[in-house]
Motif scaffolding. Sequence first.
Motif: not given
Length: 470
Positions: A428-455
């Motif tokens: 939970e936490g995605a798409n500019y909202e803390a609640h009600g939207y979900y992402r597939s993995q804890m960390q991804c290049l679309m979530f923070d400044r990490s260096d890899a896309f999630c699957q």
Amino acid sequence: MGMNAAGLRFWLALVCALASPLANAETPATLRVDFQHSGNAQAEHFALERVVVEPLPWPGNPAHPLDDSNRGMNLFEVSDAKTGQLLYSRGYSTIFGEWRTTDEARTVDRAFQESLRFPMPAQPVRVRVLARDAQNAFAPVWSVDIDPAALDVVRELPPAPVQPIAIRNNGPSAQKVDLLIIGDGYTAAEMGKFEADVRRLSDHLFSVSPFKERANDFNVWALAVPTGASGVPRPSEGKNTPSATGARYDIFGSERYVLTLDNRAFRELAQYAPYEFVEILVNNVTYGGGGIFGQFSTAAASNDWANYLFVHEFGHHFAGLADEYYTSAVAYQTGDVRPEPWEPNVTTLRDPAALKWKEHVAAGTPLPTTWPKAAYEAFQRDYQKERAALRKAQRPESEMSALFQRERAYTNKLFSPDPNYRVIGAFEGANYEAHGYYRSQMQCLMFDRSDAFCQVCRDAVSTIIDLYSR
């Protein structure tokens, strides 16, 4: 007049790229429909401006004229005017679509320039634009009949102001994804820097999966018209330098959001190179960028985080990936009505059994999936305050970069020991909202400044590569 070295290099590469059985005398021209998209939060309107025959042949793959990816806030279809046969379609999103979710759109009408490009038809066609309804299904909102033989079609264009540079030439355009990188805010003396920036950032793009494994499916071109001063405008700091494409910071009041609202300037430069996707490099140090699916993306080439910016924003533009972060302020709003997002990497999780990426979820994985959300949000509250204070005080960019480094170190330290760190589930936490939207993995290049896309994001990118290259 003799051709200069850059021009000779471009035309040799272009001849090679187009020299295939698919690119002979029957290769169609490229037709562009320019129009106005206007309205407010409640209504939208369309008005045809002009129809242009671009100077280069159609670069697209004739084997994939129809788009079945279900990406984008909009879809356009080109059909034979007499028979109704569907000839071409593509999903896309628009700046207008983002703007109409801002507070300004509740009280003000605005117009935005847009374009649709498709292979030159032999007969009159009907172009139909569809938009997502409340259930995120496509519904028609505008149609216009286009006769390619009409007297008012623009056919004669001025000579190219500059010749593109072939950065990567892996084969015929019809069989490759053509990525055009446009420079803005580079002076004549900085053209060498522009080419070096393009090579550095495109090399980084092809070090990130799945672009890494599919690098041979891309051609990369570079094009820049020199400007009179370095950098593009940043009105919040009183900087209003000239811009070749109209790109600037402070879009929708967001200090880091870089887009061009001058579609005509951008298209009239891009038309002199083969392209299906465009990233505009702005010659600025200040952190910033943006990406609109099917239109273009931008990145600050001289920022310490340029590698991340280039790939993250291209993820929006190329594959329609949603932002998975939710603690940074944005001007646009998701709204109270929340249908299942069309973006492939976020979900409302109303039906866990029908999760859009369920093929990647191991049996027994809890949905929603736990993660150190409370600790992350507590850190982010202080971090975002410090970030805003640095910008308000117009502190040196090095201080902002150092803050980003501390954020990434904290996040990595918080996430990496967690038992669900590598798990694919629904966080939970995605798409500019803390609640009600979900992402597939804890960390991804679309979530923070990490260096890899999630699957899930890697799969979404691969789908679009296939659409244009196979």
